[in-house]
Write a protein that holds these residues in place. Structure first.
Motif, PDB file in Angstrom:
ATOM      1  N   GLN A  39     -42.753  -5.895  11.814  1.00  0.00           N
ATOM      2  CA  GLN A  39     -43.799  -5.567  10.858  1.00  0.00           C
ATOM      3  C   GLN A  39     -43.769  -6.544   9.691  1.00  0.00           C
ATOM      4  OE1 GLN A  39     -43.559  -1.569   9.227  1.00  0.00           O
ATOM      5  NE2 GLN A  39     -45.772  -1.494   8.960  1.00  0.00           N
ATOM      6  N   THR A  40     -44.953  -6.967   9.294  1.00  0.00           N
ATOM      7  CA  THR A  40     -45.111  -7.798   8.105  1.00  0.00           C
ATOM      8  C   THR A  40     -45.898  -6.991   7.081  1.00  0.00           C
ATOM      9  OG1 THR A  40     -47.086  -8.803   9.068  1.00  0.00           O
ATOM     10  CG2 THR A  40     -45.002  -9.964   9.368  1.00  0.00           C
ATOM     11  N   PRO A  41     -45.742  -7.325   5.807  1.00  0.00           N
ATOM     12  CA  PRO A  41     -46.428  -6.550   4.754  1.00  0.00           C
ATOM     13  C   PRO A  41     -47.929  -6.488   4.984  1.00  0.00           C
ATOM     14  CG  PRO A  41     -44.794  -7.991   3.786  1.00  0.00           C
ATOM     15  CD  PRO A  41     -44.873  -8.362   5.237  1.00  0.00           C
ATOM     16  N   GLY A  42     -48.468  -5.301   4.868  1.00  0.00           N
ATOM     17  CA  GLY A  42     -49.900  -5.114   5.000  1.00  0.00           C
ATOM     18  C   GLY A  42     -50.400  -4.999   6.421  1.00  0.00           C
ATOM     19  N   LYS A  43     -49.482  -5.086   7.379  1.00  0.00           N
ATOM     20  CA  LYS A  43     -49.887  -5.001   8.789  1.00  0.00           C
ATOM     21  C   LYS A  43     -49.183  -3.828   9.458  1.00  0.00           C
ATOM     22  CE  LYS A  43     -51.006  -9.860   9.626  1.00  0.00           C
ATOM     23  NZ  LYS A  43     -50.776 -11.024  10.533  1.00  0.00           N
ATOM     24  N   GLU A  44     -49.767  -3.376  10.547  1.00  0.00           N
ATOM     25  CA  GLU A  44     -49.150  -2.300  11.308  1.00  0.00           C
ATOM     26  C   GLU A  44     -47.948  -2.829  12.090  1.00  0.00           C
ATOM     27  OE1 GLU A  44     -53.050   0.551  12.147  1.00  0.00           O
ATOM     28  OE2 GLU A  44     -51.876  -0.257  13.803  1.00  0.00           O
ATOM     29  N   ARG A  45     -47.047  -1.897  12.387  1.00  0.00           N
ATOM     30  CA  ARG A  45     -45.899  -2.265  13.182  1.00  0.00           C
ATOM     31  C   ARG A  45     -46.364  -2.719  14.573  1.00  0.00           C
ATOM     32  NH1 ARG A  45     -40.986   1.785  12.710  1.00  0.00           N
ATOM     33  NH2 ARG A  45     -41.432   1.248  10.555  1.00  0.00           N
ATOM     34  N   GLU A  46     -45.764  -3.791  15.051  1.00  0.00           N
ATOM     35  CA  GLU A  46     -46.190  -4.431  16.295  1.00  0.00           C
ATOM     36  C   GLU A  46     -45.094  -4.335  17.343  1.00  0.00           C
ATOM     37  OE1 GLU A  46     -47.522  -8.989  17.633  1.00  0.00           O
ATOM     38  OE2 GLU A  46     -46.353  -8.644  15.826  1.00  0.00           O
ATOM     39  N   PHE A  47     -45.484  -3.967  18.549  1.00  0.00           N
ATOM     40  CA  PHE A  47     -44.541  -3.921  19.658  1.00  0.00           C
ATOM     41  C   PHE A  47     -44.103  -5.332  20.030  1.00  0.00           C
ATOM     42  CE2 PHE A  47     -42.499  -2.660  23.468  1.00  0.00           C
ATOM     43  CZ  PHE A  47     -42.895  -3.530  24.473  1.00  0.00           C
ATOM     44  N   VAL A  48     -42.801  -5.495  20.257  1.00  0.00           N
ATOM     45  CA  VAL A  48     -42.260  -6.791  20.670  1.00  0.00           C
ATOM     46  C   VAL A  48     -41.781  -6.731  22.113  1.00  0.00           C
ATOM     47  CG1 VAL A  48     -40.433  -8.477  20.264  1.00  0.00           C
ATOM     48  CG2 VAL A  48     -41.612  -7.408  18.313  1.00  0.00           C
ATOM     49  N   ALA A  49     -40.857  -5.823  22.386  1.00  0.00           N
ATOM     50  CA  ALA A  49     -40.283  -5.733  23.728  1.00  0.00           C
ATOM     51  C   ALA A  49     -39.581  -4.387  23.876  1.00  0.00           C
ATOM     52  CB  ALA A  49     -39.291  -6.864  23.969  1.00  0.00           C
ATOM     53  N   ALA A  50     -39.380  -3.980  25.122  1.00  0.00           N
ATOM     54  CA  ALA A  50     -38.662  -2.743  25.401  1.00  0.00           C
ATOM     55  C   ALA A  50     -37.873  -2.906  26.683  1.00  0.00           C
ATOM     56  CB  ALA A  50     -39.624  -1.564  25.512  1.00  0.00           C
ATOM     57  N   ILE A  51     -36.868  -2.051  26.839  1.00  0.00           N
ATOM     58  CA  ILE A  51     -36.032  -2.106  28.036  1.00  0.00           C
ATOM     59  C   ILE A  51     -35.659  -0.693  28.435  1.00  0.00           C
ATOM     60  CG2 ILE A  51     -33.906  -2.412  26.689  1.00  0.00           C
ATOM     61  CD1 ILE A  51     -32.986  -4.329  28.994  1.00  0.00           C
ATOM     62  N   ARG A  52     -35.741  -0.432  29.735  1.00  0.00           N
ATOM     63  CA  ARG A  52     -35.347   0.873  30.251  1.00  0.00           C
ATOM     64  C   ARG A  52     -33.840   0.851  30.479  1.00  0.00           C
ATOM     65  NH1 ARG A  52     -39.370   2.636  34.645  1.00  0.00           N
ATOM     66  NH2 ARG A  52     -38.178   1.242  35.999  1.00  0.00           N
ATOM     67  N   TRP A  53     -33.182   1.834  29.887  1.00  0.00           N
ATOM     68  CA  TRP A  53     -31.728   1.812  29.861  1.00  0.00           C
ATOM     69  C   TRP A  53     -31.133   1.890  31.258  1.00  0.00           C
ATOM     70  CZ3 TRP A  53     -29.500   0.620  25.432  1.00  0.00           C
ATOM     71  CH2 TRP A  53     -28.126   0.780  25.295  1.00  0.00           C
ATOM     72  N   SER A  54     -31.728   2.649  32.162  1.00  0.00           N
ATOM     73  CA  SER A  54     -31.119   2.924  33.460  1.00  0.00           C
ATOM     74  C   SER A  54     -31.092   1.711  34.376  1.00  0.00           C
ATOM     75  CB  SER A  54     -31.868   4.067  34.146  1.00  0.00           C
ATOM     76  OG  SER A  54     -33.235   3.710  34.321  1.00  0.00           O
ATOM     77  N   ASP A  55     -32.192   1.001  34.460  1.00  0.00           N
ATOM     78  CA  ASP A  55     -32.255  -0.110  35.407  1.00  0.00           C
ATOM     79  C   ASP A  55     -32.607  -1.431  34.754  1.00  0.00           C
ATOM     80  OD1 ASP A  55     -35.549   0.771  36.792  1.00  0.00           O
ATOM     81  OD2 ASP A  55     -34.907   0.194  34.782  1.00  0.00           O
ATOM     82  N   ARG A  56     -32.693  -1.403  33.409  1.00  0.00           N
ATOM     83  CA  ARG A  56     -32.935  -2.625  32.620  1.00  0.00           C
ATOM     84  C   ARG A  56     -34.279  -3.265  32.929  1.00  0.00           C
ATOM     85  NH1 ARG A  56     -26.836  -5.304  32.134  1.00  0.00           N
ATOM     86  NH2 ARG A  56     -25.769  -3.328  31.862  1.00  0.00           N
ATOM     87  N   THR A  57     -35.237  -2.470  33.341  1.00  0.00           N
ATOM     88  CA  THR A  57     -36.606  -2.979  33.452  1.00  0.00           C
ATOM     89  C   THR A  57     -37.090  -3.340  32.060  1.00  0.00           C
ATOM     90  OG1 THR A  57     -37.084  -1.620  35.382  1.00  0.00           O
ATOM     91  CG2 THR A  57     -38.962  -2.419  34.109  1.00  0.00           C
TER      92      THR A  57
END
Length: 118
Positions: A39-57
């Motif tokens: 997140q940068t000032p004045g902007k909405e939080r932005e998705f970057v990346a995610a990982i599934r814990w079980s199989d690391r997808t």
């Protein structure tokens, strides 16, 4: 309860690399998915990346594929974000987040500042 602590942020120059870490503690055995947002000032939080814990997808924001890599060390309950070829527009506060159900994120870290100078 899950506690998340980010580290690894800092000031770098354009083209440099940086690796962020997110250490999780508490009821992490139920971790379904973890992610990075920014997140940068004045902007909405932005998705970057995610990982599934079980199989690391892994999942990435389309604009960041190829430059950012998310990974985990399950034994250490730690998630990482390797950021390469950094650009000034990557400057933001980066947050890690935890989802127990795989749906909404339930817990958030305090954030770590990444500043990329041109």
């Amino acid at each position: 309860q899950v506690q998340l602590v980010e580290s690894g942020g800092g000031l770098v120059q354009a083209g440099d690399s940086l690796r962020l870490s997110c250490a999780a503690s508490g009821r992490t055995f139920s971790s379904a998915r973890m992610g990075w947002f920014r997140q940068t000032p004045g902007k909405e939080r932005e998705f970057v990346a995610a990982i599934r814990w079980s199989d690391r997808t892994t999942y990435y924001a389309d604009s960041l594929k190829g430059r950012f890599t998310i990974s985990t060390n399950n034994a250490k309950n730690t998630m990482y974000l390797q950021m390469n070829s950094l650009k000034p527009e990557d400057t933001a506060v980066y947050y890690c987040a935890h989802s127990q159900s795989g749906g909404n994120y339930d817990y958030w870290g305090q954030g770590t500042q990444v500043t990329v100078s041109s």
